[in-house]
Motif scaffolding. Structure first.
Motif, short mmCIF file in Angstrom:
data_model
loop_
_atom_site.label_atom_id
_atom_site.label_comp_id
_atom_site.label_asym_id
_atom_site.label_seq_id
_atom_site.Cartn_x
_atom_site.Cartn_y
_atom_site.Cartn_z
N LYS A 82 40.27 19.58 79.64
CA LYS A 82 40.64 20.94 80.06
C LYS A 82 39.87 21.37 81.30
CE LYS A 82 42.10 22.48 75.51
NZ LYS A 82 41.84 23.32 74.36
N GLN A 113 44.66 27.50 75.46
CA GLN A 113 45.93 27.06 74.87
C GLN A 113 46.79 26.22 75.82
OE1 GLN A 113 44.81 30.41 74.24
NE2 GLN A 113 44.06 29.45 72.38
N GLY A 114 46.68 26.47 77.13
CA GLY A 114 47.55 25.74 78.05
C GLY A 114 47.38 26.16 79.49
N THR A 116 49.47 27.67 83.25
CA THR A 116 50.57 28.42 83.84
C THR A 116 50.90 27.79 85.17
OG1 THR A 116 49.79 30.45 82.78
CG2 THR A 116 51.36 30.69 84.59
N SER A 141 51.92 24.87 76.83
CA SER A 141 50.78 24.61 75.95
C SER A 141 50.30 23.18 76.16
CB SER A 141 51.18 24.83 74.49
OG SER A 141 52.05 23.80 74.07
N ASP A 143 49.68 21.12 73.93
CA ASP A 143 50.43 20.28 72.99
C ASP A 143 51.76 19.82 73.55
OD1 ASP A 143 48.39 20.53 71.14
OD2 ASP A 143 49.35 22.19 70.07
N SER A 144 52.35 20.60 74.44
CA SER A 144 53.67 20.25 74.99
C SER A 144 53.56 19.29 76.18
CB SER A 144 54.44 21.50 75.39
OG SER A 144 53.85 22.09 76.54
#
Length: 154
Positions: A82, A113-114, A116, A141, A143-144
């Motif tokens: 991250k 979380q993710g 933009t 996210s 996860d995606s």
């Protein structure tokens, strides 16, 4: 035992050099250790030397023979950590999503979380023929995201 000792020494190194962080740690069968690092302000050769010395000087070659390689994460390598996303705010990313689709956009924000991304897209006019350019922005996210790479411009 060697793995645990190396992990502990790396934690100490990153505590000392706070702008650096671990991207990957690879142990091969014949005690070949590869450490991939990155930094909030990039990684210099001196950073690699410092981390290497911190690990190598605290391991006993008499106890266990090993080879150690410390390297920076390459510019074309996928983002894993991250912190790598955060340091690349303001750059273009090419993101491959879990569903197989791809999005290329300007990284504007990163949170726990993710990410933009924003980009421009040509879409059909609502009335009449032709296309119009619209600004798009979407949150993805972690996860995606299957894989994300910085898109290098020359």
């Amino acid at each position: 035992m060697l793995k645990e000792k190396v992990k502990t020494l790396l934690e100490e190194a990153f505590e000392e050099y706070k702008s650096l962080f671990l991207v990957d740690l690879i142990f091969k069968g014949n005690n070949e250790i590869t450490v991939v690092i990155d930094g909030d302000e990039g990684v210099t050769v001196q950073d690699c030397i410092n981390v290497s010395r911190k690990v190598e000087h605290n391991l006993d070659r008499e106890e266990e023979d090993f080879s150690l390689e410390v390297m920076s994460s390459g510019a074309t390598e996928p983002l894993i950590n991250k912190r790598q996303y955060k340091k690349n705010i303001g750059r273009d990313l090419e993101v491959k999503l879990q569903d197989g689709s791809k999005v290329t956009g300007f990284l504007t924000e990163v949170d726990d979380q993710g990410v933009t991304l924003s980009w421009k897209e040509r879409v059909a006019k609502e009335v009449g023929k032709g296309k119009v350019t619209v600004d798009k922005e979407e949150v993805f996210s972690f996860d995606s995201i299957e894989q994300a790479k910085v898109k290098i411009k020359f």
